[in-house]
Scaffold this motif. Structure first.
Motif, PDB file in Angstrom:
ATOM      1  N   SER A   1      21.481  32.542  46.899  1.00 47.33           N
ATOM      2  CA  SER A   1      21.789  31.901  48.172  1.00 47.33           C
ATOM      3  C   SER A   1      22.795  32.762  48.937  1.00 47.33           C
ATOM      4  CB  SER A   1      22.388  30.505  47.939  1.00 47.33           C
ATOM      5  OG  SER A   1      21.494  29.685  47.229  1.00 47.33           O
ATOM      6  N   PRO A   2      22.895  32.585  50.275  1.00 47.82           N
ATOM      7  CA  PRO A   2      23.887  33.356  51.031  1.00 47.82           C
ATOM      8  C   PRO A   2      25.295  33.092  50.519  1.00 47.82           C
ATOM      9  CG  PRO A   2      22.318  32.330  52.525  1.00 47.82           C
ATOM     10  CD  PRO A   2      22.050  31.757  51.150  1.00 47.82           C
ATOM     11  N   THR A   3      26.094  34.131  50.453  1.00 46.19           N
ATOM     12  CA  THR A   3      27.480  33.983  50.010  1.00 46.19           C
ATOM     13  C   THR A   3      28.250  33.109  50.982  1.00 46.19           C
ATOM     14  OG1 THR A   3      29.473  35.177  49.340  1.00 46.19           O
ATOM     15  CG2 THR A   3      28.260  36.061  51.209  1.00 46.19           C
ATOM     16  N   SER A   4      29.276  32.437  50.485  1.00 46.88           N
ATOM     17  CA  SER A   4      30.073  31.551  51.336  1.00 46.88           C
ATOM     18  C   SER A   4      31.049  32.310  52.210  1.00 46.88           C
ATOM     19  CB  SER A   4      30.834  30.531  50.480  1.00 46.88           C
ATOM     20  OG  SER A   4      31.696  31.198  49.569  1.00 46.88           O
ATOM     21  N   GLY A   5      31.283  33.587  51.917  1.00 48.19           N
ATOM     22  CA  GLY A   5      32.215  34.354  52.744  1.00 48.19           C
ATOM     23  C   GLY A   5      32.446  35.748  52.195  1.00 48.19           C
ATOM     24  N   LEU A   6      32.935  36.632  53.078  1.00 50.00           N
ATOM     25  CA  LEU A   6      33.240  38.002  52.711  1.00 50.00           C
ATOM     26  C   LEU A   6      34.625  38.367  53.240  1.00 50.00           C
ATOM     27  CD1 LEU A   6      29.887  39.797  53.644  1.00 50.00           C
ATOM     28  CD2 LEU A   6      30.766  39.483  51.334  1.00 50.00           C
ATOM     29  N   ASP A   7      35.449  38.960  52.385  1.00 48.39           N
ATOM     30  CA  ASP A   7      36.742  39.488  52.820  1.00 48.39           C
ATOM     31  C   ASP A   7      36.538  40.942  53.208  1.00 48.39           C
ATOM     32  OD1 ASP A   7      38.080  37.097  52.322  1.00 48.39           O
ATOM     33  OD2 ASP A   7      38.477  37.624  50.232  1.00 48.39           O
ATOM     34  N   LEU A   8      36.556  41.234  54.519  1.00 50.48           N
ATOM     35  CA  LEU A   8      36.203  42.560  55.005  1.00 50.48           C
ATOM     36  C   LEU A   8      37.400  43.472  55.235  1.00 50.48           C
ATOM     37  CD1 LEU A   8      33.353  41.594  57.483  1.00 50.48           C
ATOM     38  CD2 LEU A   8      33.161  42.371  55.118  1.00 50.48           C
ATOM     39  N   ILE A   9      38.581  42.902  55.458  1.00 51.85           N
ATOM     40  CA  ILE A   9      39.789  43.699  55.628  1.00 51.85           C
ATOM     41  C   ILE A   9      40.877  43.096  54.744  1.00 51.85           C
ATOM     42  CG2 ILE A   9      41.599  44.432  57.232  1.00 51.85           C
ATOM     43  CD1 ILE A   9      39.554  44.504  59.439  1.00 51.85           C
ATOM     44  N   GLY A  10      41.559  43.928  53.982  1.00 48.67           N
ATOM     45  CA  GLY A  10      42.612  43.430  53.095  1.00 48.67           C
ATOM     46  C   GLY A  10      43.382  44.589  52.508  1.00 48.67           C
ATOM     47  N   ASP A  11      44.356  44.269  51.669  1.00 49.89           N
ATOM     48  CA  ASP A  11      45.177  45.313  51.055  1.00 49.89           C
ATOM     49  C   ASP A  11      44.883  45.460  49.565  1.00 49.89           C
ATOM     50  OD1 ASP A  11      46.261  42.975  50.144  1.00 49.89           O
ATOM     51  OD2 ASP A  11      48.259  43.277  51.005  1.00 49.89           O
ATOM     52  N   ASP A  12      43.758  44.913  49.128  1.00 51.36           N
ATOM     53  CA  ASP A  12      43.362  45.049  47.726  1.00 51.36           C
ATOM     54  C   ASP A  12      41.872  45.345  47.673  1.00 51.36           C
ATOM     55  OD1 ASP A  12      43.552  45.151  45.009  1.00 51.36           O
ATOM     56  OD2 ASP A  12      44.341  43.117  44.744  1.00 51.36           O
ATOM     57  N   PHE A  13      41.394  45.781  46.506  1.00 49.77           N
ATOM     58  CA  PHE A  13      39.976  46.041  46.356  1.00 49.77           C
ATOM     59  C   PHE A  13      39.180  44.768  46.619  1.00 49.77           C
ATOM     60  CE2 PHE A  13      41.737  49.439  43.602  1.00 49.77           C
ATOM     61  CZ  PHE A  13      41.147  50.525  44.228  1.00 49.77           C
ATOM     62  N   GLY A  14      38.098  44.898  47.371  1.00 48.25           N
ATOM     63  CA  GLY A  14      37.304  43.737  47.742  1.00 48.25           C
ATOM     64  C   GLY A  14      36.259  43.383  46.697  1.00 48.25           C
ATOM     65  N   SER A  15      35.817  42.152  46.754  1.00 49.99           N
ATOM     66  CA  SER A  15      34.720  41.672  45.928  1.00 49.99           C
ATOM     67  C   SER A  15      34.073  40.512  46.657  1.00 49.99           C
ATOM     68  CB  SER A  15      35.211  41.238  44.541  1.00 49.99           C
ATOM     69  OG  SER A  15      36.076  40.118  44.634  1.00 49.99           O
ATOM     70  N   PHE A  16      32.875  40.150  46.233  1.00 47.67           N
ATOM     71  CA  PHE A  16      32.223  38.984  46.815  1.00 47.67           C
ATOM     72  C   PHE A  16      31.335  38.323  45.761  1.00 47.67           C
ATOM     73  CE2 PHE A  16      29.745  42.735  47.757  1.00 47.67           C
ATOM     74  CZ  PHE A  16      28.429  42.378  47.494  1.00 47.67           C
ATOM     75  N   ASP A  17      31.118  37.040  45.953  1.00 48.83           N
ATOM     76  CA  ASP A  17      30.376  36.231  44.985  1.00 48.83           C
ATOM     77  C   ASP A  17      28.978  35.932  45.505  1.00 48.83           C
ATOM     78  OD1 ASP A  17      32.622  36.038  43.271  1.00 48.83           O
ATOM     79  OD2 ASP A  17      33.410  34.383  44.472  1.00 48.83           O
ATOM     80  N   ILE A  18      28.022  35.969  44.597  1.00 51.26           N
ATOM     81  CA  ILE A  18      26.649  35.563  44.887  1.00 51.26           C
ATOM     82  C   ILE A  18      26.234  34.541  43.832  1.00 51.26           C
ATOM     83  CG2 ILE A  18      24.297  36.293  45.338  1.00 51.26           C
ATOM     84  CD1 ILE A  18      25.241  39.116  45.647  1.00 51.26           C
ATOM     85  N   GLU A  19      25.645  33.453  44.288  1.00 58.24           N
ATOM     86  CA  GLU A  19      25.152  32.431  43.366  1.00 58.24           C
ATOM     87  C   GLU A  19      23.733  32.062  43.760  1.00 58.24           C
ATOM     88  OE1 GLU A  19      25.951  27.858  43.248  1.00 58.24           O
ATOM     89  OE2 GLU A  19      27.530  28.807  42.050  1.00 58.24           O
ATOM     90  N   GLY A  20      22.935  31.754  42.768  1.00 59.80           N
ATOM     91  CA  GLY A  20      21.562  31.344  43.053  1.00 59.80           C
ATOM     92  C   GLY A  20      20.954  30.626  41.873  1.00 59.80           C
TER      93      GLY A  20
ATOM     94  N   ASN B   1      23.559  45.553  48.061  1.00 58.73           N
ATOM     95  CA  ASN B   1      24.202  44.370  47.482  1.00 58.73           C
ATOM     96  C   ASN B   1      24.456  43.308  48.545  1.00 58.73           C
ATOM     97  OD1 ASN B   1      24.233  45.435  44.919  1.00 58.73           O
ATOM     98  ND2 ASN B   1      26.373  46.038  44.959  1.00 58.73           N
ATOM     99  N   LEU B   2      24.897  43.735  49.721  1.00 62.72           N
ATOM    100  CA  LEU B   2      25.165  42.775  50.792  1.00 62.72           C
ATOM    101  C   LEU B   2      23.885  42.109  51.269  1.00 62.72           C
ATOM    102  CD1 LEU B   2      27.858  44.738  52.815  1.00 62.72           C
ATOM    103  CD2 LEU B   2      28.216  42.716  51.392  1.00 62.72           C
ATOM    104  N   ALA B   3      22.773  42.803  51.187  1.00 60.94           N
ATOM    105  CA  ALA B   3      21.494  42.191  51.556  1.00 60.94           C
ATOM    106  C   ALA B   3      21.171  41.028  50.629  1.00 60.94           C
ATOM    107  CB  ALA B   3      20.376  43.226  51.518  1.00 60.94           C
ATOM    108  N   LEU B   4      21.521  41.167  49.346  1.00 61.31           N
ATOM    109  CA  LEU B   4      21.351  40.049  48.407  1.00 61.31           C
ATOM    110  C   LEU B   4      22.241  38.879  48.802  1.00 61.31           C
ATOM    111  CD1 LEU B   4      21.305  41.481  44.762  1.00 61.31           C
ATOM    112  CD2 LEU B   4      19.468  40.228  45.905  1.00 61.31           C
ATOM    113  N   ALA B   5      23.483  39.203  49.179  1.00 61.59           N
ATOM    114  CA  ALA B   5      24.466  38.164  49.475  1.00 61.59           C
ATOM    115  C   ALA B   5      24.239  37.507  50.828  1.00 61.59           C
ATOM    116  CB  ALA B   5      25.880  38.761  49.432  1.00 61.59           C
TER     117      ALA B   5
END
Length: 239
Positions: free
Chosen positions: A198-217, A71-75
């Motif tokens: 397209s490359p994602t605008s950012g990734l939250d790698l450390i946090g206190d909640d479940f992570g997610s990330f956006d991909i748009e194209g 998934n990160l390869a897509l992002a």
């Protein structure tokens, strides 16, 4: 008297990219950008005499909750290298007291490493002179290793995969959403023939909640579809 049929909608489903299940997706959205051209009415009374609206672009975006390298390869427009387990002998590292001396490969921490002075002796003791993690060796200031000491470490590398980020120009993929309207229980299937994320605008790698990330194209037109009345972009089938 005709009957008015209404169908409320709560969407859920499984997202497939080139047939691969991307895991939990908490959001999928289509955005259609339009461009309008108008011809003013010059015959009195104002307004327009003619108007045309064209589709300027079609965007597909999704929010993914599974941080797999695929998934990160897509992002991140990346590629994936396969990592095989194997013995690494006498890799040279430099000690950072109470900090990490990272190793070239990921360490399998279930197999005890051997850390020595770069001369070969002495051999240092785990959890006394250093601690080990997947990322490398952390020399302890309370142990016998000195700051900046040249070390040799032998370990077993861990099998897995490595994401090489931002090395690709971007791939076109087919997206299929095998969906269900949770409000009615009826199935629906959406197929996007050509999606170029397209490359994602950012990734939250450390946090206190479940992570997610956006991909748009962009959803690109499929020139192989030539039949009249058939969409070159996407189709939705519903029961």
């Amino acid at each position: 008297m005709s009957e008015t049929v209404t169908e409320s909608y709560i969407g859920s489903g499984i997202v497939y990219v080139n047939g691969r299940d991307v895991g939990n997706a908490s959001g999928v959205k289509i955005d259609i950008e339009q461009e309008s051209k108008t011809q003013p009415n010059y015959r009195g009374g104002g307004g327009n005499a003619a108007e045309i609206t064209k589709v300027k672009s079609v965007k597909l975006s999704m929010t993914l909750n599974d941080f797999s390298n695929a998934n990160l390869a897509l992002a991140l427009r990346g590629k994936i290298d396969v990592l095989t387990a194997g013995a690494v002998t006498n890799e040279a590292i430099v000690a950072v007291l109470d900090g990490l001396a990272d190793t070239a490969k990921m360490i399998d921490t279930t197999v005890a490493p051997v850390v020595t002075h770069d001369s070969g002796t002495p051999t240092y003791d785990v959890d006394i002179d250093y601690v080990v993690s997947a990322g490398g060796i952390r020399a302890l200031s309370s142990g016998a290793i000195t700051a900046g000491q040249a070390l040799k470490v032998s370990y077993t590398s861990k099998a897995g995969n490595a994401l090489q980020a931002l090395v690709e120009s971007g791939q076109e993929v087919k997206v299929v959403i095998d969906g269900v309207n949770d409000a009615t229980g009826k199935p629906n299937v959406l197929k996007f023939y050509r999606w170029k994320p397209s490359p994602t605008s950012g990734l939250d790698l450390i946090g206190d909640d479940f992570g997610s990330f956006d991909i748009e194209g962009g959803v690109l037109a499929d020139s192989s579809i030539v039949a009249t009345g058939k969409s070159k972009f996407f189709v939705r089938s519903a029961a």
